[in-house]
Design an enzyme around this catalytic site. Structure first.
Site, mmCIF file in Angstrom:
data_model
loop_
_atom_site.group_PDB
_atom_site.id
_atom_site.type_symbol
_atom_site.label_atom_id
_atom_site.label_comp_id
_atom_site.label_asym_id
_atom_site.label_seq_id
_atom_site.Cartn_x
_atom_site.Cartn_y
_atom_site.Cartn_z
ATOM 1 N N LYS A 191 7.965 -7.429 33.040
ATOM 2 C CA LYS A 191 7.627 -7.261 34.461
ATOM 3 C C LYS A 191 8.733 -6.486 35.177
ATOM 4 O O LYS A 191 8.472 -5.561 35.948
ATOM 5 C CB LYS A 191 7.391 -8.631 35.115
ATOM 6 C CG LYS A 191 6.078 -9.269 34.661
ATOM 7 C CD LYS A 191 5.943 -10.736 35.044
ATOM 8 C CE LYS A 191 4.688 -11.320 34.413
ATOM 9 N NZ LYS A 191 4.524 -12.771 34.635
ATOM 10 N N GLN A 222 7.915 -17.616 36.923
ATOM 11 C CA GLN A 222 7.292 -17.565 35.604
ATOM 12 C C GLN A 222 6.935 -18.979 35.133
ATOM 13 O O GLN A 222 7.788 -19.870 35.120
ATOM 14 C CB GLN A 222 8.258 -16.884 34.612
ATOM 15 C CG GLN A 222 7.647 -16.629 33.249
ATOM 16 C CD GLN A 222 6.462 -15.670 33.274
ATOM 17 O OE1 GLN A 222 6.496 -14.636 33.928
ATOM 18 N NE2 GLN A 222 5.394 -16.024 32.564
ATOM 19 N N ASP A 257 1.323 -13.408 42.474
ATOM 20 C CA ASP A 257 0.590 -13.933 41.318
ATOM 21 C C ASP A 257 -0.790 -14.438 41.739
ATOM 22 O O ASP A 257 -1.645 -14.685 40.896
ATOM 23 C CB ASP A 257 1.372 -15.093 40.675
ATOM 24 C CG ASP A 257 2.137 -14.661 39.427
ATOM 25 O OD1 ASP A 257 1.745 -13.637 38.835
ATOM 26 O OD2 ASP A 257 3.103 -15.343 39.055
#
Ligand code: NAD
Length: 302
Positions: A52, A96, A119
């Site tokens: 990412k 994460q 997200d």
């Protein structure tokens, strides 16, 4: 059979984002800024976060990685998120997953400001998605929609079978495919671990999205001739002959299913890359929303 190639589609999406970022910077504005938080040192999470960060750099975004030891308290993590929520130089925040068992994931997700939730996991964004309102769409389903669009897959009136009902993949995917959107308007069956007759249901699917995390689960005898198959699964399977000691396997038995499918995503090189593309699009959107709000405030005050 068409190979739905995540390398090609994600490169095309990233090129557009990069061009936009170059023009932002040329206008003397700062670039979009994504902050990733990694707790502990889970091997797969390390790989995802590194990718990412690397992709942010490739499109010209600023990216920051904040690392915490797996023993940190929930409070420390929540305090950091609060600080990032209030930081005007931060556009997107991602934590994460999975987190250590001592930290409640739901609390962490809910702590992220919905406007920075790139997200798309916050209940506010999830709720907006259900109602068809502008929202951050979870990156994996978003990436899959971008792929369907790129290959102009006809979805209208088709029967889509989604296997897996997680909040990050299966459920939002079922909502997008059933929504009144250019690459939606499917009739969707959402299957899960308690679904009986899964094989019969899959055989009716014009489109199958496999997101259950069971390597090679979808076999040739479960697939209708000409179906479009999207393989979301990513599982590390031990393999002594592989350099890293494992290979990444999808949820679809690629070789046999490719004999029947009209289009199929490979693993690796399919949905995983599109997830990153979805995340970058969300980060750019968060940045643009913020700049627009800033401009509106300025005009109100002057
Ligand atoms: P999850 O474990 O949260 O959910 C799995 C779902 O599959 C559950 O809803 C469960 O009911 C269903 N399921 C399990 N066994 C089943 C069976 N035998 N029949 C029918 N349904 C069954 O998983 P997740 O987070 O949604 O991830 C699914 C897979 O996708 C994993 O392999 C994960 O690594 C992968 N993934 C890939 C990406 C990507 O970018 N490609 C992103 C997220 C997740």
């Amino acid at each position: 059979m068409i190979l739905l190639d995540g390398r090609v589609v994600s490169a095309a999406v990233k090129e557009i984002i990069k061009t936009e970022t170059i023009s932002i910077v040329a206008n003397n504005q700062r670039p979009p800024h994504l902050v990733a938080i990694l707790v502990g040192n889970n091997g797969a999470s390390e790989t995802y976060v590194a990718s990412k960060v690397k992709n942010c750099e490739e499109v010209g975004f600023q990216s920051s990685l904040i690392r915490f030891d797996s023993t940190i308290s929930e409070k420390i993590l929540l305090d950091k998120i609060k600080e990032l929520n209030e930081d005007n130089t931060v556009d997107g925040i991602l934590v994460q997953l999975p987190l250590p068992k001592t930290i409640a994931e739901s609390k962490v997700i809910e702590a992220i400001a919905p406007s920075k939730d790139v997200d798309g996991f916050h209940p506010i964004n999830a709720g907006k998605l259900v109602q068809g309102l502008p929202a951050f769409i979870p990156a994996t389903p978003y990436g899959i929609m971008l792929m369907l669009e790129y290959y102009k897959i006809d979805t209208k009136g088709k029967h889509a079978v989604v296997i897996g009902r997680s909040n990050i993949v299966g459920r939002p995917m079922s909502i997008l495919l059933s929504s009144n959107l250019p690459y939606g308007n499917c009739t969707v069956t959402l299957c899960h671990s308690h679904t009986p007759n899964l094989k019969e249901i899959c055989l009716q699917g014009d489109i199958i999205v496999a997101a259950l995390g069971k390597p090679g689960f979808v076999k040739e005898d479960m697939v209708k001739e000409g179906a479009v198959i999207i393989d979301v699964g990513i599982t590390r399977v031990e393999d002594a002959t592989a350099k890293k000691g494992f290979r990444i396997k999808g949820d679809v038995a690629f070789d046999e299913v490719s004999r029947k499918a009209s289009a199929l995503t490979p693993v690796p090189g399919g949905v995983g890359l599109m997830t990153i593309a979805g995340l970058l699009k969300n980060t750019l959107l968060a940045y643009q929303n913020k700049m627009k709000a800033k401009e509106e405030t300025y005009h109100k005050e002057h």
